[in-house]
Write a protein that holds these residues in place. Structure first.
Motif, short mmCIF file in Angstrom:
data_model
loop_
_atom_site.label_atom_id
_atom_site.label_comp_id
_atom_site.label_asym_id
_atom_site.label_seq_id
_atom_site.Cartn_x
_atom_site.Cartn_y
_atom_site.Cartn_z
N MET A 34 45.05 85.15 -14.62
CA MET A 34 46.07 86.13 -14.53
C MET A 34 46.45 86.08 -13.18
O MET A 34 45.76 87.22 -12.69
CB MET A 34 45.95 87.27 -15.22
CG MET A 34 46.92 88.53 -15.28
SD MET A 34 48.65 87.60 -15.68
CE MET A 34 49.10 88.56 -17.05
N ASN A 35 46.81 85.35 -12.30
CA ASN A 35 47.19 85.41 -10.89
C ASN A 35 48.46 84.79 -10.59
O ASN A 35 48.81 83.78 -11.11
CB ASN A 35 46.05 84.61 -10.17
CG ASN A 35 45.53 83.60 -10.75
OD1 ASN A 35 44.86 83.42 -11.73
ND2 ASN A 35 46.09 82.25 -10.16
N ARG A 36 49.17 85.64 -9.55
CA ARG A 36 50.47 85.01 -9.43
C ARG A 36 50.71 84.22 -7.94
O ARG A 36 49.54 84.56 -7.21
CB ARG A 36 51.30 86.32 -9.22
CG ARG A 36 50.89 87.13 -8.03
CD ARG A 36 51.83 88.34 -8.20
NE ARG A 36 51.47 89.43 -6.99
CZ ARG A 36 52.07 89.24 -5.99
NH1 ARG A 36 53.01 88.27 -5.63
NH2 ARG A 36 51.44 90.08 -4.71
N GLN A 49 49.21 81.97 -14.57
CA GLN A 49 50.53 82.34 -14.23
C GLN A 49 51.05 81.55 -13.09
O GLN A 49 52.03 81.16 -13.29
CB GLN A 49 50.38 83.78 -13.68
CG GLN A 49 51.85 84.73 -14.09
CD GLN A 49 52.56 84.88 -12.77
OE1 GLN A 49 52.17 84.54 -11.76
NE2 GLN A 49 53.64 85.45 -12.68
N GLY A 50 50.27 81.20 -11.92
CA GLY A 50 50.93 80.45 -10.94
C GLY A 50 51.06 79.10 -11.15
O GLY A 50 52.04 78.62 -10.53
N GLY A 61 55.89 78.82 -2.59
CA GLY A 61 55.92 77.28 -3.16
C GLY A 61 54.70 76.52 -3.16
O GLY A 61 54.66 75.49 -3.37
N TRP A 62 53.53 77.34 -3.21
CA TRP A 62 52.26 76.63 -3.46
C TRP A 62 51.58 77.97 -3.99
O TRP A 62 51.96 78.97 -4.15
CB TRP A 62 51.62 76.03 -2.21
CG TRP A 62 50.90 76.98 -1.14
CD1 TRP A 62 49.78 77.50 -1.23
CD2 TRP A 62 51.45 77.57 0.08
NE1 TRP A 62 49.44 78.26 -0.09
CE2 TRP A 62 50.52 78.24 0.77
CE3 TRP A 62 52.83 77.21 0.74
CZ2 TRP A 62 50.87 78.82 1.84
CZ3 TRP A 62 52.95 77.96 1.86
CH2 TRP A 62 52.00 78.59 2.48
N ASP A 63 50.24 77.44 -4.54
CA ASP A 63 49.29 78.45 -5.23
C ASP A 63 48.54 79.22 -4.37
O ASP A 63 47.61 79.00 -3.89
CB ASP A 63 48.28 77.18 -5.98
CG ASP A 63 47.68 77.85 -7.05
OD1 ASP A 63 48.12 79.09 -7.49
OD2 ASP A 63 46.91 77.29 -7.58
N THR A 64 49.30 80.41 -4.30
CA THR A 64 48.62 81.50 -3.43
C THR A 64 47.65 82.31 -3.96
O THR A 64 46.86 83.13 -3.47
CB THR A 64 49.53 82.41 -2.80
OG1 THR A 64 50.39 82.91 -3.53
CG2 THR A 64 50.68 81.75 -1.73
N ASP A 65 47.41 82.31 -5.28
CA ASP A 65 46.40 83.10 -6.24
C ASP A 65 46.45 84.32 -5.93
O ASP A 65 45.08 84.91 -5.25
CB ASP A 65 45.03 82.07 -5.81
CG ASP A 65 44.91 80.95 -6.76
OD1 ASP A 65 45.52 81.05 -7.82
OD2 ASP A 65 44.20 80.01 -6.34
N GLN A 66 47.29 85.18 -5.89
CA GLN A 66 47.18 86.57 -5.67
C GLN A 66 47.00 87.28 -6.91
O GLN A 66 47.21 86.98 -7.92
CB GLN A 66 48.66 87.15 -4.97
CG GLN A 66 48.57 86.51 -3.50
CD GLN A 66 50.07 86.48 -2.82
OE1 GLN A 66 50.73 85.83 -2.56
NE2 GLN A 66 50.30 87.73 -2.67
#
Ligand code: XUL
Ligand code: CO
Length: 435
Positions: free
Chosen positions: A296-298, A268-269, A304-309
Motif C-alpha cells: 500500500m504505497n502510492r 498501488q504504485g 511517472g515513476w515508482d516513488t514509493d510514498q
C-alpha cells in the motif's frame, strides 16, 4: 536496545480529536469492524528495505541518511539494523514486517558467504520475533540490485545466473519457512528486457515458468504452508517486465499450470504505472481467484515513476479496501508499506510518523469501505443493474443457448432492448457520503 528512537513513545490510539502527535487518530487495533478486529483486517507490515536499508539516494545524488548502521557491510551493522527495526515495530505496534535477503545481511559477492550470513541474521531476527510476538508477513530475494542480475534472474541468458537465482530463492524460502513467514514473494524487477533486439522473449518466459514451478515444488517438499505470491509491475527497472499487471500474471500462471498455486501481491504504485487504478487490480485478481496481498504505497502522479510514498489519500485507500473486503479480506496476505520517507526526511521521528499517518489513512479507508459495504446500498444498486440475469430465460440462455436458438428467441419474443441509466454520478454521490 539502541537509542536510535530515544524519547519516542510507543504509539497508541488517541482518537480523532486529540492533538498528540505520536498517536493514532483512526487506527484502533481492537475496534471490531464487520466482526473482525481492525488489526486482523489490515494486517500491517513494515518493509525492511525502505525504512532501514535505503540510504536516501536518487538518480542525481547519493546517501542522505547517516544511520548508526551505515555502511551496511558487516554482520555487526546488520545486527544493529535488526535491533532498530524491531524497536520501530514495537513503537508502532505493527503485527508484521517483510524483508529481502539483501536488506538484512551484507552482500559478500559469493553465494556460500551470503547463505551463511543470511542464516545467521535470520536466526537473530527469529529470536526477536519470539521475544516480541511480531511476525513475518513475507520474505523475498533481491534479485535485481547486484550487477550479476542486470540481465535478469530466472530469465537471464546465462544458465549460471539461473542457477544462482535458484539457490538464492531456496535460501530465502528456507529462512522464511524457519521464521513462520505467512507468504513468500517474487518480484521480477529484471525479469523482462531492455531491448527485443537481444532478447528471446519466448525462451525467457519458459525459463521463468519452469523456475516458478521449481519454487512451488520446493515449497511443498519442505511443507511451507504460506502462499507463494508474484508481484506485478509493468516496468522500472526493466523497460518491460513480464509480470506486467494482474491480468498478464494470471495468463502466465495459467500457461505454466500455476494458477491454483500462486497468488498476487498487488502494489498501488505498480497499478498506476500499468495505467490502472489500484481497485481495478484488486478486483481483477479477485475475479481470477489469485488475490493475495497488497503493497500500500502510492506514486507521485506527476513524476511517472515508482516513488514509493506512504499512502495519505483516504478516498483512494477506501476504494482499495472496498475491493479487499468484497474479495473476502486477507487470508495469509496483509497491508505492507513498501514505502519510504522522502530523502530530506532525516529524523527518526519522520520514519515513525510516516507509518502512523499511513496506518491512519488505511484505517479511515477501511472504516469507510466497511460502512458502505454494510449499508448494502452500493451492492443493492449493482445487483439491481444485473437483475435481468436472474430470470430463468436469461439463465437458460447462458447455460444452453446457441446463436441459432437465441436468434429464434429474439424473433419470437420481439426482443428490443431499451438502454437504462448506469447511474454513475448518483453512485459517486453515494460513495462520497462515506469517505
Ligand atoms: C519494487 C517493489 C519491491 C517488491 C519486493 O518496486 O515493489 O520492493 O515489493 O521485491
Ligand atoms: Co512492492
Amino acid at each position: 536496545m539502541t537509542d536510535f528512537f530515544r524519547d519516542i513513545p510507543a504509539v497508541t490510539y488517541v482518537g480523532p480529536n486529540s492533538d498528540v502527535e505520536f498517536g493514532f487518530r483512526h487506527y484502533n487495533k481492537d475496534e471490531v469492524i464487520l466482526g473482525k478486529r481492525m488489526e486482523d483486517h489490515l494486517r500491517f507490515a513494515v518493509a525492511w528495505w525502505h525504512s532501514f536499508a535505503w540510504e536516501g539516494g536518487d538518480p542525481f545524488g547519493g546517501q542522505t541518511f547517516l544511520r548508526p548502521w551505515h555502511p551496511q557491510d558487516s554482520m555487526k551493522t546488520a545486527r544493529i539494523k535488526a535491533d532498530v527495526a524491531f524497536e520501530m515495530f514495537r513503537i508502532l505496534g505493527v503485527p508484521f514486517y517483510c524483508w529481502h535477503d539483501a536488506d538484512v545481511r551484507p552482500e559478500t559477492g559469493n553465494f556460500a558467504d551470503n547463505l551463511k550470513t543470511l542464516n545467521e541474521i535470520t536466526d537473530y531476527m527469529a529470536e526477536k520475533q519470539a521475544q516480541t510476538g511480531i511476525r513475518l508477513l513475507w520474505g523475498t530475494a533481491n534479485m535485481f540490485s547486484h550487477r550479476r542480475w542486470m540481465a535478469g534472474a530466472s530469465t537471464n541468458p546465462d544458465p549460471e545466473v539461473f542457477a544462482f537465482a535458484a539457490a538464492t530463492v531456496k535460501s530465502c524460502l528456507d529462512a522464511t519457512h524457519k521464521m513462520g513467514g505467512q507468504n513468500y514473494v517474487l518480484w521480477g524487477g529484471r525479469e523482462g528486457y531492455e531491448t527485443l533486439l537481444n532478447t528471446d522473449l519466448a525462451q525467457e518466459l519458459d525459463h521463468m515458468g519452469r523456475f516458478l514451478n521449481m519454487v512451488v515444488e520446493y515449497k511443498h517438499r519442505i511443507g511451507f504452508k504460506g502462499t507463494i505470491l508474484v508481484e506485478p509491475k509493468p516496468q522500472e527497472p526493466s523497460k518491460h517486465q513480464y509480470d506486467y499487471d494482474a491480468a498478464t500474471c494470471f495468463g502466465f500462471l495459467q500457461k505454466y499450470g500455476l494458477e491454483k498455486e500462486v497468488k498476487l501481491n498487488l502494489e498501488q504504485g505498480h497499478a498506476i504505472l500499468a495505467g490502472h487504478s489500484f481497485e481495478h487490480e484488486i478486483a481483477t485478481a479477485a475475479a481470477l481467484g489469485v488475490f493475495g496481498s497488497i503493497d500500500m504505497n502510492r506514486n507521485d502522479y506527476q513524476s511517472g515513476w515508482d516513488t514509493d510514498q506512504f499512502p495519505n489519500n483516504v478516498p483512494e485507500t477506501a476504494l482499495a479496501y472496498y475491493e479487499v473486503l468484497r474479495a473476502g479480506g486477507f487470508t495469509t496476505g496483509g497491508t505492507n508499506f513498501d514505502a519510504k520517507v522522502r530523502r530530506q526526511s532525516l529524523d527518526p521521528a519522520d520514519l515513525i510518523l510516516a507509518h502512523v499517518g499511513a496506518m491512519d489513512t488505511c484505517a479511515r479507508g477501511l472504516k469507510a469501505a466497511a460502512a458502505l459495504l454494510q449499508s448494502g446500498e452500493l451492492e443493492a444498486a449493482r445487483k439491481a443493474r444485473y437483475a435481468g440475469w436472474a430470470t430463468p430465460q436469461a439463465r437458460q440462455m447462458l447455460a444452453s443457448g446457441t446463436l441459432e436458438s437465441i436468434t429464434a428467441e429474439v424473433l419470437a419474443r420481439g426482443i428490443n432492448p431499451q438502454p437504462v441509466s448506469g447511474r454513475q454520478e448518483r453512485l459517486e454521490n453515494l460513495w462520497n457520503r462515506y469517505v
